[in-house]
Design an enzyme around this catalytic site. Structure first.
Site, PDB file in Angstrom:
ATOM      1  N   GLY A   1      -3.825 -12.589  -8.355  1.00  0.00           N
ATOM      2  CA  GLY A   1      -5.116 -11.936  -8.522  1.00  0.00           C
ATOM      3  C   GLY A   1      -5.213 -11.137  -9.798  1.00  0.00           C
ATOM      4  N   HIS A   2      -4.101 -11.081 -10.557  1.00  0.00           N
ATOM      5  CA  HIS A   2      -4.065 -10.314 -11.807  1.00  0.00           C
ATOM      6  C   HIS A   2      -4.010 -11.221 -13.034  1.00  0.00           C
ATOM      7  CE1 HIS A   2      -3.402  -6.984  -9.169  1.00  0.00           C
ATOM      8  NE2 HIS A   2      -2.205  -7.403  -8.801  1.00  0.00           N
TER       9      HIS A   2
ATOM     10  N   HIS B   1      -5.501  -3.155  -7.347  1.00  0.00           N
ATOM     11  CA  HIS B   1      -5.677  -3.883  -6.091  1.00  0.00           C
ATOM     12  C   HIS B   1      -6.949  -3.437  -5.380  1.00  0.00           C
ATOM     13  CE1 HIS B   1      -1.292  -3.535  -6.851  1.00  0.00           C
ATOM     14  NE2 HIS B   1      -1.378  -4.844  -6.697  1.00  0.00           N
TER      15      HIS B   1
ATOM     16  N   ASP C   1       3.596   5.669  12.600  1.00  0.00           N
ATOM     17  CA  ASP C   1       2.646   4.762  13.240  1.00  0.00           C
ATOM     18  C   ASP C   1       3.085   4.343  14.636  1.00  0.00           C
ATOM     19  OD1 ASP C   1       4.757   3.272  12.436  1.00  0.00           O
ATOM     20  OD2 ASP C   1       3.649   1.925  11.128  1.00  0.00           O
TER      21      ASP C   1
ATOM     22  N   CYS D   1       8.520   2.785  15.501  1.00  0.00           N
ATOM     23  CA  CYS D   1       9.911   2.804  15.003  1.00  0.00           C
ATOM     24  C   CYS D   1      10.876   2.291  16.061  1.00  0.00           C
ATOM     25  CB  CYS D   1      10.295   4.225  14.566  1.00  0.00           C
ATOM     26  SG  CYS D   1      12.002   4.374  14.004  1.00  0.00           S
TER      27      CYS D   1
ATOM     28  N   SER E   1      11.469  -0.465   7.218  1.00  0.00           N
ATOM     29  CA  SER E   1      12.795  -0.258   7.812  1.00  0.00           C
ATOM     30  C   SER E   1      13.594  -1.556   7.847  1.00  0.00           C
ATOM     31  CB  SER E   1      12.661   0.324   9.217  1.00  0.00           C
ATOM     32  OG  SER E   1      11.881  -0.530  10.044  1.00  0.00           O
TER      33      SER E   1
ATOM     34  N   THR F   1      14.286  11.028   5.574  1.00  0.00           N
ATOM     35  CA  THR F   1      14.444   9.608   5.877  1.00  0.00           C
ATOM     36  C   THR F   1      15.799   9.393   6.530  1.00  0.00           C
ATOM     37  OG1 THR F   1      15.576   8.991   3.824  1.00  0.00           O
ATOM     38  CG2 THR F   1      13.151   9.089   3.777  1.00  0.00           C
TER      39      THR F   1
ATOM     40  N   GLY G   1      13.602   7.627  11.795  1.00  0.00           N
ATOM     41  CA  GLY G   1      14.566   6.781  11.104  1.00  0.00           C
ATOM     42  C   GLY G   1      15.924   7.427  10.984  1.00  0.00           C
TER      43      GLY G   1
END
Length: 594
Positions: A64-65, A226, A410, A413, A456, A507, A572
């Site tokens: 797309g670029h 984008h 979200d 995990c 992850s 993390t 995590g």
């Protein structure tokens, strides 16, 4: 097929492959690997990887670029370009295919724009290529000047300045320099270029309705490539004012993104974003030069105007400014046959496509080695105990991980880690060559990649592949505790390199780094290896718990308020600490029985 937005295409899912087919028919110096639709790689038609005597340059990313990146493949620029789907990072398999196709004894440099998907996929491909014996380095370009210095690890986006980096690195490689020297020139080029864009419309993805995010009479400053929202939405202004604003942001001393001062010589690139007429681009160039000279006191010694890195059908342009040192100008002026650098190409038309290369067959391994042994030796038995304990710990922790992640991420995990753990357990019973520890770790990464999505999954795959590479350096059949520690340390370093996080970023590294540090210290001091393992697992648990007190600087937790984060550990980190602790305790317990 009718769409709300008008496009001269066939099936929206075929736009990238059909673009490549047209590209190689248009330019006889280019070929593609015959692996559609999974493998979409454009490469020079005049080289063969095994006999290529210069450093290979590979770039790529989402499509797309255009003309980036495939339009800059040619002698003096890129050796190959890896094309993902529209605005999607190319898969690891495609990147590996490109590396195998064009890389010779001098090695390969990957030039990657700073987006998480590109960093991780190119990074994992680099690790796998290294494990196959290729000499690979990676340079990440982040030339965006639109936003204030970012918090955390996201960093500046890679924009049109990447094309200048391609040209400089390509000329350096063509001159015969070593991989380390080519990489050094590319990294230096990244440090002296800045870019900012302005759009009058939002791009439209093939087969998707046209966005009306920008209303009539509005423009967007500081956008991504984008279609991401820009830094500012404003009323459309005359191009003089727009150019002046963009140049002020790039050269701002508040951000100090580019080391350019009054009296410097500079290169100017005016880049169309896909739907901007050449007339408007030339107007912008004509206004930018006197502004740079009179308002900023700079000598403009090169101007490149055209469409170099677009955003589908977006109306607008970006401006890139690079400090023009004499060595930089020599690289920019060097000859190239890349079709979309402003120089023509010539040559006969070779076959349009060649087969996808396959990885070399391991000369010292047999099918029997890469299957579960009939009888386990002492090391294989210990490895099985550790893997079973680690995966069971993750399976049992599924609900807790999901609960923590629902508050700071979200919410998946635990489910994601559960898929990885169960896949490892299934494959452990079938074909892990447990008496060969290095190959077993490599296969664990493959199991994870197959079922674990998101960041992850690819980070754990990178972790396993980097550990494998370290373990393969040892020729002994039995791996010593210090060698395990070194592999653990190397795996953590690879996750930090490609993921961008470090200690204190909230993390999984906040569990793994202290564990690695304590393990190395205890082993070096002469402690019993199993005792050292257990003690280091205490450090992993403490590190994971300490994430409650940390400000998130990576992942989705960066968008969560500090009040919520202080009550919840990083999922995590807790997962990493749990599997590490379980493996240590299981091995210690097993040693207590005759």
């Amino acid at each position: 097929m009718a769409f709300e937005s008008k496009k001269l295409i066939n099936n929206p899912n075929d736009v990238v492959t059909e673009f490549i087919e047209g590209l190689v028919e248009t330019y006889p110096g280019l070929q593609y690997l015959d692996g559609f639709p999974e493998v979409k790689v454009v490469l020079r038609a005049d080289i063969s990887g095994p006999t290529y005597d210069k450093v290979a340059l590979i770039s790529g990313g989402g499509s797309g670029h255009e003309p980036a990146h495939a339009g800059f493949v040619g002698d003096g620029m890129l050796t190959a370009a890896v094309c993902g789907d529209v605005f999607a990072s190319p898969p690891v398999a495609s990147i590996l295919a490109a590396i195998r196709a064009v890389t010779g004894p001098m090695g390969c440099l990957l030039i990657v724009k700073n987006y998480t998907g590109d960093r991780l996929n190119f990074g994992l491909a680099a690790e796998e290529a290294k494990a196959e014996g290729y000499n690979v380095e990676m340079v990440i370009v982040g030339d965006d000047c639109a936003l204030p210095p970012p918090r955390g690890i996201a960093g500046r986006r890679g924009l049109a300045g990447t094309i200048l980096v391609h040209k400089i690195a390509g000329a350096a490689a063509a001159s015969g320099l070593s991989l380390s020297d080519v990489a050094a020139e590319a990294r230096h080029a990244c440090e002296i270029v800045g870019t900012m864009g302005v759009a009058l419309s939002v791009c439209t993805l093939p087969g998707q309705p046209k966005s009306d995010r920008l209303g009539p009479g509005k423009m967007e400053l500081g956008l991504g490539i984008h279609g991401e929202p820009g830094a500012i939405v404003a009323d459309i202004q005359p191009v003089d004012m727009v150019v002046s604003h963009v140049l002020n942001r790039i050269l701002s001393k508040d951000t100090n993104y580019v080391p350019i001062n009054r009296g410097s010589h500079v290169v100017l690139m005016i880049n169309g974003l896909g739907a901007t007429p050449v007339m408007e681009l030339m107007i912008a160039a004509g206004k930018a030069v006197p502004i740079l000279q009179l308002e900023h006191g700079l000598a403009v010694v090169r101007v490149y105007t055209g469409s170099f890195m677009t955003s589908l059908d977006m109306a607008g342009f970006s401006i890139s400014i690079m400090k023009a040192e004499q060595a930089i100008l020599q690289r920019l002026d060097a000859a190239t046959k890349a079709p979309h650098w402003p120089i023509g190409v010539e040559g006969d038309h070779p076959p349009a496509k060649i087969p996808v290369p396959v990885p070399p067959s391991p000369s010292t391994k047999s099918d029997e080695v890469l299957s579960r042994p009939q009888q386990l030796n002492q090391q294989g038995h210990a490895l099985e105990i550790a893997i079973e304990a680690a995966t069971n710990a993750i399976i049992n922790l599924k609900d807790s991980l999901n609960d923590w992640d629902s508050k700071v991420g979200d919410g998946d995990c635990g489910s994601t880690m559960f898929r990885g753990a169960t896949a490892i357990q299934e494959d452990l019973k079938k074909y892990y060559p447990l008496n060969d520890a290095a190959e077993t770790i490599k296969e664990m990464g493959s199991s994870i990649r197959r079922v674990m999505g998101g960041t992850s999954g690819i980070l754990y795959d990178i972790f396993c592949k980097a550990a494998y590479a370290r373990l393969k350096l040892n020729n002994q059949s039995e791996i010593t505790p210090l060698q395990w520690s070194d592999a653990f340390e190397g795996a953590i370093s690879a996750v930090m390199l490609y993921g961008g996080a470090a200690s204190g970023y909230r993390t999984m590294l906040d569990a793994l780094i202290p564990a690695s540090t304590i393990l190395k210290q205890r082993l070096t001091s002469g402690d019993d290896p199993l005792d050292a393992f257990v003690i280091s697992s205490d450090a992993a648990i403490d590190g994971a718990e300490s994430t409650k007190e940390m400000e998130a600087q990576a992942g989705r937790s960066t968008y969560v308020s500090a009040d919520i984060l202080t009550s919840v550990p990083d999922p995590g980190a807790m997962a990493a600490a749990s599997w590490y602790r379980a493996a240590a305790l299981a091995l210690k317990e097993a040693s207590s029985f005759p």
